[in-house]
Scaffold this motif. Structure first.
Motif, PDB file in Angstrom:
ATOM      1  N   VAL A  21       4.455 -18.899  19.700  1.00 10.03           N
ATOM      2  CA  VAL A  21       4.062 -19.932  20.646  1.00 10.03           C
ATOM      3  C   VAL A  21       5.220 -20.914  20.785  1.00 10.03           C
ATOM      4  O   VAL A  21       5.617 -21.561  19.818  1.00 10.03           O
ATOM      5  CB  VAL A  21       2.784 -20.661  20.184  1.00 10.03           C
ATOM      6  CG1 VAL A  21       2.400 -21.754  21.167  1.00 10.03           C
ATOM      7  CG2 VAL A  21       1.640 -19.665  20.012  1.00 10.03           C
ATOM      8  N   THR A  23       6.923 -24.302  22.422  1.00  6.22           N
ATOM      9  CA  THR A  23       6.573 -25.602  22.980  1.00  6.22           C
ATOM     10  C   THR A  23       7.844 -26.295  23.433  1.00  6.22           C
ATOM     11  O   THR A  23       8.931 -25.996  22.951  1.00  6.22           O
ATOM     12  CB  THR A  23       5.847 -26.473  21.948  1.00  6.22           C
ATOM     13  OG1 THR A  23       6.656 -26.605  20.783  1.00  6.22           O
ATOM     14  CG2 THR A  23       4.503 -25.868  21.564  1.00  6.22           C
ATOM     15  N   TRP A  34      14.410 -21.534  17.044  1.00  8.69           N
ATOM     16  CA  TRP A  34      13.455 -20.600  17.632  1.00  8.69           C
ATOM     17  C   TRP A  34      13.888 -19.157  17.401  1.00  8.69           C
ATOM     18  O   TRP A  34      13.059 -18.282  17.135  1.00  8.69           O
ATOM     19  CB  TRP A  34      13.289 -20.853  19.130  1.00  8.69           C
ATOM     20  CG  TRP A  34      12.438 -22.043  19.473  1.00  8.69           C
ATOM     21  CD1 TRP A  34      12.851 -23.176  20.098  1.00  8.69           C
ATOM     22  CD2 TRP A  34      11.048 -22.217  19.214  1.00  8.69           C
ATOM     23  NE1 TRP A  34      11.787 -24.040  20.238  1.00  8.69           N
ATOM     24  CE2 TRP A  34      10.671 -23.472  19.717  1.00  8.69           C
ATOM     25  CE3 TRP A  34      10.071 -21.426  18.610  1.00  8.69           C
ATOM     26  CZ2 TRP A  34       9.371 -23.959  19.629  1.00  8.69           C
ATOM     27  CZ3 TRP A  34       8.777 -21.911  18.523  1.00  8.69           C
ATOM     28  CH2 TRP A  34       8.439 -23.164  19.023  1.00  8.69           C
ATOM     29  N   GLY A  56       3.393 -23.680  26.979  1.00 14.30           N
ATOM     30  CA  GLY A  56       3.651 -25.041  26.519  1.00 14.30           C
ATOM     31  C   GLY A  56       5.066 -25.533  26.766  1.00 14.30           C
ATOM     32  O   GLY A  56       5.421 -26.621  26.332  1.00 14.30           O
ATOM     33  N   LEU A  57       5.884 -24.747  27.455  1.00 21.28           N
ATOM     34  CA  LEU A  57       7.269 -25.154  27.694  1.00 21.28           C
ATOM     35  C   LEU A  57       7.407 -26.155  28.828  1.00 21.28           C
ATOM     36  O   LEU A  57       8.416 -26.841  28.927  1.00 21.28           O
ATOM     37  CB  LEU A  57       8.149 -23.936  28.003  1.00 21.28           C
ATOM     38  CG  LEU A  57       8.489 -23.044  26.821  1.00 21.28           C
ATOM     39  CD1 LEU A  57       9.322 -21.860  27.281  1.00 21.28           C
ATOM     40  CD2 LEU A  57       9.234 -23.823  25.747  1.00 21.28           C
TER      41      LEU A  57
END
Length: 128
Positions: A21, A23, A34, A56-57
């Protein structure tokens, strides 16, 4: 001597992709972290596909493109691939403009016709 089977269904577990996930907004300094997270996920799960939840980016920009390009490179070096989940509507167009190809969740593969499309049958031709 007998060994106990691991819990769960091995066939299903082997086909379940790992999920990362993401963000944002993404800064240049976070990209390496990441990539390290993706590498660890690939090693621990043994998955051949990692689903990157990019919902969520936020709005896509060059930071997002840089992150996704580096994640794709990291996955390929590990013998895996990534698939994007919940991309911003503008992200596929931006990636296409730059020349990066990503598999998106929920889209048919290129070789498969979209659902609901049927071949045209000529009059007098027997139905198959």
């Amino acid at each position: 001597m007998s060994s106990a089977r691991p819990p769960g269904l091995p066939i299903v577990d082997a086909m379940t992709p790992a999920v990362l996930v993401l963000t944002g907004p993404v800064t240049r300094g976070e990209v390496t972290g990441w990539c390290d997270d993706l590498r660890e996920l690939l090693e621990s799960s043994g998955a051949g596909v990692v689903v990157c939840d990019v919902g969520g980016l936020g709005p896509p920009g060059l930071g997002t493109v840089d992150l996704l390009a580096r994640l794709q490179l990291t996955a390929r070096r590990s013998g895996a691939r990534i698939r994007l989940r919940e991309p911003d509507p503008a992200l596929p167009g931006l990636l296409d403009l730059i020349g990066l190809r990503f598999e998106m969740e929920g889209q048919p593969e290129q070789r498969e016709p979209p659902l609901g499309v049927e071949e045209e049958v000529e009059p007098g031709e027997p139905a198959v």
